[in-house]
Design a protein around this motif. Sequence first.
Motif, PDB file in Angstrom:
ATOM      1  N   LEU A  35      -4.052   4.077   4.032  1.00  0.00           N
ATOM      2  CA  LEU A  35      -2.708   3.574   3.739  1.00  0.00           C
ATOM      3  C   LEU A  35      -2.759   2.528   2.636  1.00  0.00           C
ATOM      4  O   LEU A  35      -1.953   2.580   1.690  1.00  0.00           O
ATOM      5  CB  LEU A  35      -2.073   2.992   5.002  1.00  0.00           C
ATOM      6  N   ASN A  36      -3.691   1.571   2.732  1.00  0.00           N
ATOM      7  CA  ASN A  36      -3.822   0.543   1.692  1.00  0.00           C
ATOM      8  C   ASN A  36      -4.070   1.178   0.325  1.00  0.00           C
ATOM      9  O   ASN A  36      -3.473   0.775  -0.679  1.00  0.00           O
ATOM     10  CB  ASN A  36      -4.951  -0.430   2.033  1.00  0.00           C
ATOM     11  N   ASP A  37      -4.949   2.167   0.289  1.00  0.00           N
ATOM     12  CA  ASP A  37      -5.252   2.837  -0.987  1.00  0.00           C
ATOM     13  C   ASP A  37      -4.011   3.525  -1.554  1.00  0.00           C
ATOM     14  O   ASP A  37      -3.738   3.438  -2.753  1.00  0.00           O
ATOM     15  CB  ASP A  37      -6.381   3.855  -0.811  1.00  0.00           C
ATOM     16  N   TYR A  62       2.650  -0.422  -4.721  1.00  0.00           N
ATOM     17  CA  TYR A  62       3.112  -1.379  -3.723  1.00  0.00           C
ATOM     18  C   TYR A  62       1.990  -2.352  -3.367  1.00  0.00           C
ATOM     19  O   TYR A  62       0.818  -2.056  -3.530  1.00  0.00           O
ATOM     20  CB  TYR A  62       3.581  -0.657  -2.454  1.00  0.00           C
ATOM     21  N   ASP A  63       2.389  -3.507  -2.849  1.00  0.00           N
ATOM     22  CA  ASP A  63       1.441  -4.535  -2.450  1.00  0.00           C
ATOM     23  C   ASP A  63       0.513  -3.993  -1.369  1.00  0.00           C
ATOM     24  O   ASP A  63       0.965  -3.325  -0.430  1.00  0.00           O
ATOM     25  CB  ASP A  63       2.212  -5.748  -1.917  1.00  0.00           C
ATOM     26  N   SER A  64      -0.751  -4.224  -1.500  1.00  0.00           N
ATOM     27  CA  SER A  64      -1.759  -3.859  -0.503  1.00  0.00           C
ATOM     28  C   SER A  64      -3.109  -4.342  -1.020  1.00  0.00           C
ATOM     29  O   SER A  64      -3.207  -4.869  -2.122  1.00  0.00           O
ATOM     30  CB  SER A  64      -1.800  -2.350  -0.261  1.00  0.00           C
ATOM     31  N   VAL A  65      -4.148  -4.138  -0.217  1.00  0.00           N
ATOM     32  CA  VAL A  65      -5.502  -4.471  -0.640  1.00  0.00           C
ATOM     33  C   VAL A  65      -6.304  -3.177  -0.604  1.00  0.00           C
ATOM     34  O   VAL A  65      -6.753  -2.749   0.460  1.00  0.00           O
ATOM     35  CB  VAL A  65      -6.134  -5.543   0.276  1.00  0.00           C
ATOM     36  N   ASN A  91      -0.423  -8.305   3.118  1.00  0.00           N
ATOM     37  CA  ASN A  91      -0.184  -7.550   1.889  1.00  0.00           C
ATOM     38  C   ASN A  91       0.237  -6.128   2.218  1.00  0.00           C
ATOM     39  O   ASN A  91       1.185  -5.597   1.632  1.00  0.00           O
ATOM     40  CB  ASN A  91      -1.440  -7.525   1.017  1.00  0.00           C
ATOM     41  N   THR A  92      -0.472  -5.493   3.149  1.00  0.00           N
ATOM     42  CA  THR A  92      -0.128  -4.137   3.561  1.00  0.00           C
ATOM     43  C   THR A  92       1.286  -4.118   4.122  1.00  0.00           C
ATOM     44  O   THR A  92       2.091  -3.250   3.770  1.00  0.00           O
ATOM     45  CB  THR A  92      -1.110  -3.626   4.647  1.00  0.00           C
ATOM     46  N   GLY A  93       1.581  -5.078   4.984  1.00  0.00           N
ATOM     47  CA  GLY A  93       2.923  -5.163   5.573  1.00  0.00           C
ATOM     48  C   GLY A  93       4.004  -5.347   4.527  1.00  0.00           C
ATOM     49  O   GLY A  93       5.077  -4.736   4.607  1.00  0.00           O
ATOM     50  N   ASN A  94       3.733  -6.179   3.523  1.00  0.00           N
ATOM     51  CA  ASN A  94       4.708  -6.384   2.450  1.00  0.00           C
ATOM     52  C   ASN A  94       4.901  -5.105   1.639  1.00  0.00           C
ATOM     53  O   ASN A  94       6.028  -4.759   1.259  1.00  0.00           O
ATOM     54  CB  ASN A  94       4.275  -7.525   1.529  1.00  0.00           C
ATOM     55  N   GLY A  95       3.802  -4.396   1.351  1.00  0.00           N
ATOM     56  CA  GLY A  95       3.913  -3.135   0.618  1.00  0.00           C
ATOM     57  C   GLY A  95       4.692  -2.106   1.408  1.00  0.00           C
ATOM     58  O   GLY A  95       5.548  -1.405   0.864  1.00  0.00           O
ATOM     59  N   TRP A  96       4.395  -1.998   2.705  1.00  0.00           N
ATOM     60  CA  TRP A  96       5.118  -1.045   3.561  1.00  0.00           C
ATOM     61  C   TRP A  96       6.599  -1.404   3.637  1.00  0.00           C
ATOM     62  O   TRP A  96       7.464  -0.546   3.543  1.00  0.00           O
ATOM     63  CB  TRP A  96       4.509  -0.997   4.962  1.00  0.00           C
ATOM     64  N   ARG A  97       6.895  -2.695   3.809  1.00  0.00           N
ATOM     65  CA  ARG A  97       8.297  -3.143   3.877  1.00  0.00           C
ATOM     66  C   ARG A  97       9.038  -2.743   2.603  1.00  0.00           C
ATOM     67  O   ARG A  97      10.148  -2.220   2.665  1.00  0.00           O
ATOM     68  CB  ARG A  97       8.360  -4.655   4.080  1.00  0.00           C
ATOM     69  N   GLN A  98       8.419  -2.938   1.438  1.00  0.00           N
ATOM     70  CA  GLN A  98       9.093  -2.592   0.185  1.00  0.00           C
ATOM     71  C   GLN A  98       9.314  -1.086   0.069  1.00  0.00           C
ATOM     72  O   GLN A  98      10.352  -0.636  -0.416  1.00  0.00           O
ATOM     73  CB  GLN A  98       8.313  -3.110  -1.023  1.00  0.00           C
ATOM     74  N   LEU A  99       8.343  -0.288   0.511  1.00  0.00           N
ATOM     75  CA  LEU A  99       8.515   1.167   0.499  1.00  0.00           C
ATOM     76  C   LEU A  99       9.697   1.559   1.384  1.00  0.00           C
ATOM     77  O   LEU A  99      10.503   2.404   1.011  1.00  0.00           O
ATOM     78  CB  LEU A  99       7.235   1.872   0.955  1.00  0.00           C
ATOM     79  N   MET A 100       9.831   0.928   2.543  1.00  0.00           N
ATOM     80  CA  MET A 100      10.947   1.228   3.438  1.00  0.00           C
ATOM     81  C   MET A 100      12.280   0.777   2.838  1.00  0.00           C
ATOM     82  O   MET A 100      13.295   1.452   2.989  1.00  0.00           O
ATOM     83  CB  MET A 100      10.737   0.588   4.811  1.00  0.00           C
TER      84      MET A 100
END
Length: 173
Positions: free
Chosen positions: A89-91, A98-101, A110-119
């Motif tokens: 998922l991060n990759d 999107y934000d992630s590591v 970071n993963t949570g922020n990236g997922w939130r933005q995708l949603m």
Amino acid sequence: MPHTVESAPASSQEYSGTQQVNVVPTIAADRQLPGNATGTVTENWMAGELRSGSRAYQVNDRTVVALHTATPLYRDLKVGDRGEDVRSLNDELSRLGYDSVPQSGEYNRNTGNGWRQLMVDAGNSDGAGEDDMNLRLSDTMWIPPDSVKVQGWSATRAARCRRERRWAPCREG
């Protein structure tokens, strides 16, 4: 004393570049795309091609996003979770911008922020909710490569989606 060779006889031969080759085309087997939502189809965007990170369809007015990950997602995820599914998922979030590591097996902020933005981009959230950083498996549909051609999808608005033992998208009926 050894003798050094400074020249050797050579000849030329004409080559036309044609050669008969037997080619056997193969067609990849059909694959079912795993969807995890249960309810009523309220919108359908799966016509022709589906890309990772794009909206696929809606169930009960909640968008299901197509997502390509090296390891299929199989559980809900939240900050603190770890595993190969999280690394995948991060990759993918990183590849999508999107934000992630990348290469991290930890679901962090970071993963949570990236997922939130995708949603937010998919229309599922305004990003202000307390659990918007959590991945709900029902919001995803795993696709094997980052882009797939869709054929045979027959769900229409008001079709019922039900989870089955095997992964499958919504079916009418």
